[in-house]
Design a protein around this motif. Structure first.
Motif, mmCIF file in Angstrom:
data_model
loop_
_atom_site.group_PDB
_atom_site.id
_atom_site.type_symbol
_atom_site.label_atom_id
_atom_site.label_comp_id
_atom_site.label_asym_id
_atom_site.label_seq_id
_atom_site.Cartn_x
_atom_site.Cartn_y
_atom_site.Cartn_z
ATOM 1 N N UNK A 268 9.864 3.913 -4.478
ATOM 2 C CA UNK A 268 10.860 3.042 -3.832
ATOM 3 C C UNK A 268 10.355 1.611 -3.666
ATOM 4 N N UNK A 269 9.069 1.371 -3.954
ATOM 5 C CA UNK A 269 8.510 0.033 -3.737
ATOM 6 C C UNK A 269 7.903 -0.540 -5.012
ATOM 7 N N UNK A 270 8.285 0.008 -6.150
ATOM 8 C CA UNK A 270 7.766 -0.520 -7.411
ATOM 9 C C UNK A 270 8.191 -1.979 -7.567
ATOM 10 N N UNK A 271 7.222 -2.848 -7.825
ATOM 11 C CA UNK A 271 7.474 -4.280 -7.968
ATOM 12 C C UNK A 271 7.373 -5.058 -6.675
ATOM 13 N N UNK A 272 7.361 -4.369 -5.523
ATOM 14 C CA UNK A 272 7.225 -5.043 -4.238
ATOM 15 C C UNK A 272 5.847 -5.703 -4.165
ATOM 16 N N UNK A 273 5.758 -7.019 -3.916
ATOM 17 C CA UNK A 273 4.456 -7.699 -3.956
ATOM 18 C C UNK A 273 3.481 -7.202 -2.891
ATOM 19 N N UNK A 274 3.986 -6.821 -1.708
ATOM 20 C CA UNK A 274 3.104 -6.287 -0.670
ATOM 21 C C UNK A 274 2.514 -4.954 -1.125
ATOM 22 N N UNK A 275 3.364 -4.093 -1.665
ATOM 23 C CA UNK A 275 2.888 -2.801 -2.160
ATOM 24 C C UNK A 275 1.919 -2.978 -3.320
ATOM 25 N N UNK A 276 2.211 -3.914 -4.209
ATOM 26 C CA UNK A 276 1.303 -4.163 -5.332
ATOM 27 C C UNK A 276 -0.069 -4.596 -4.842
ATOM 28 N N UNK A 277 -0.099 -5.553 -3.930
ATOM 29 C CA UNK A 277 -1.373 -6.040 -3.406
ATOM 30 C C UNK A 277 -2.133 -4.927 -2.695
ATOM 31 N N UNK A 278 -1.409 -4.126 -1.914
ATOM 32 C CA UNK A 278 -2.072 -3.071 -1.145
ATOM 33 C C UNK A 278 -2.571 -1.933 -2.028
ATOM 34 N N UNK A 279 -1.820 -1.567 -3.058
ATOM 35 C CA UNK A 279 -2.302 -0.525 -3.961
ATOM 36 C C UNK A 279 -3.512 -1.005 -4.751
ATOM 37 N N UNK A 280 -3.530 -2.291 -5.109
ATOM 38 C CA UNK A 280 -4.709 -2.834 -5.778
ATOM 39 C C UNK A 280 -5.934 -2.750 -4.875
#
Length: 336
Positions: A268-280
């Motif tokens: 549900x958060x694919x592409x979300x910049x916060x989710x991207x940064x946090x998964x990295x």
């Protein structure tokens, strides 16, 4: 014409390069010199900072092309809103640390998955403090604590507080400054961070705060409130740490865990910049750090609130809830 994925990849590569130059600009004092200076020429900025004029020109142009600065082709300016956004520059230092640890991270992937926090470069340690202190300054007193029923009243009247995984101790000291009737003890197993935390409290002139080196699962009370600020997911054994917190709390005591924002379903958060940064961050830093410790739980920076609320319930806490969701952080609370 490039396809959509290639465009995204090129955008990511460009952003990574901009991040490196952002770190450089911060370290060289270029942003500091630009802040409030209005439109400035490359020659003037080079003279002000004492840096190489040709490289300053190229840096300014790269920043303008990336949208960090605005330019009319001759002068360059750092808008006030951009200067304010650079309070998050600690995040760029963390990203720089990814590249400095790539060889170690590769070995972790090929081995047991562990990469100790102590083996990560200093820019990661300081970057974490700089990045997270922005949230602590902006939300801890103003939004997070008021969202937890009864918390502020306890701190105002005087509570015994533990901050588990305190790192450089900024949040610990902030609590002590804001609520002088309360006593706060910060715990961390990283001795260099404890030394920095002690120095910070001394500089702030706070005398109701102390710091101790200890593993999270070895914390003992009694305490009226136990906090985990962006640390629960970093621990090797979160269940053991929460169980220790439960036993350290007085009856009716509060447990508050602030975690990076995440969703239960990552699709549900694919592409979300916060989710991207946090998964990295989870892949490069937090999960390997957890896997390097006894317990090797590997909770991860992401994964959503449900998993965390279940951990609180399993430790014996009553009524675990998400007390606040800011879109950047989750504030979890429960009671003994």
């Amino acid at each position: 014409m490039t396809d959509t994925f290639t465009e995204q990849l090129l955008t990511d590569f460009a952003g990574t390069g901009t991040t490196a130059l952002t770190v450089l600009g911060d370290r060289l004092g270029l942003y500091r010199a630009l802040t409030g200076a209005g439109p400035t020429t490359a020659a003037k900025l080079a003279a002000t900072t004492g840096l190489n004029p040709r490289l300053v020109t190229e840096w300014l142009t790269a920043q303008a092309v990336s949208g960090q600065l605005v330019s009319d082709g001759e002068t360059f300016e750092l808008p006030a809103e951009h200067a304010a956004g650079l309070s998050l520059v600690g995040g760029a230092e963390i990203v720089a640390g990814y590249f400095l640890t790539l060889d170690k991270l590769e070995r972790a992937f090929r081995g047991d998955g562990g990469l100790p926090y102590a083996d990560m470069p200093a820019c990661v340690h300081h970057g974490i403090e700089r990045f997270f202190r922005t949230a602590y300054e902006g939300f801890l007193v103003q939004a997070w604590f008021p969202a937890v029923p009864g918390l502020v009243a306890r701190l105002e009247s005087g509570a015994r507080v533990a901050d588990v995984g305190c790192g450089h101790g900024f949040a610990t000291t902030l609590i002590g400054q804001t609520w002088p009737a309360t006593t706060v003890t910060g715990f961390d197993n990283h001795e260099p961070s404890i030394a920095i935390a002690r120095a910070g409290a001394l500089e702030a002139g706070v005398d109701n705060v102390e710091f101790r080196r200890a593993d999270a699962s070895a914390v003992t009370g009694p305490f009226d409130v136990v906090f985990f600020f962006d640390s629960l997911h970093d621990l090797g054994d979160p269940p053991a740490a929460l169980l220790a917190a439960y036993h350290a709390l007085t009856e009716g005591g509060l447990l508050v865990a602030v975690e990076p924002w995440s969703a239960d379903d990552f699709t549900t958060v694919i592409g979300n910049p916060v989710a991207r940064a946090n998964y990295n961050a989870s892949t490069a830093l937090c999960t390997p750090g957890s896997l390097s410790q006894p317990g090797a739980y590997g909770l991860g920076t992401q994964g959503g609130p449900a998993k965390r609320l279940q951990l609180l319930a399993d430790a014996g806490f009553a009524d675990p809830v998400v007390a606040a969701d800011t879109g950047l952080n989750l504030v979890l609370a429960a009671r003994k």
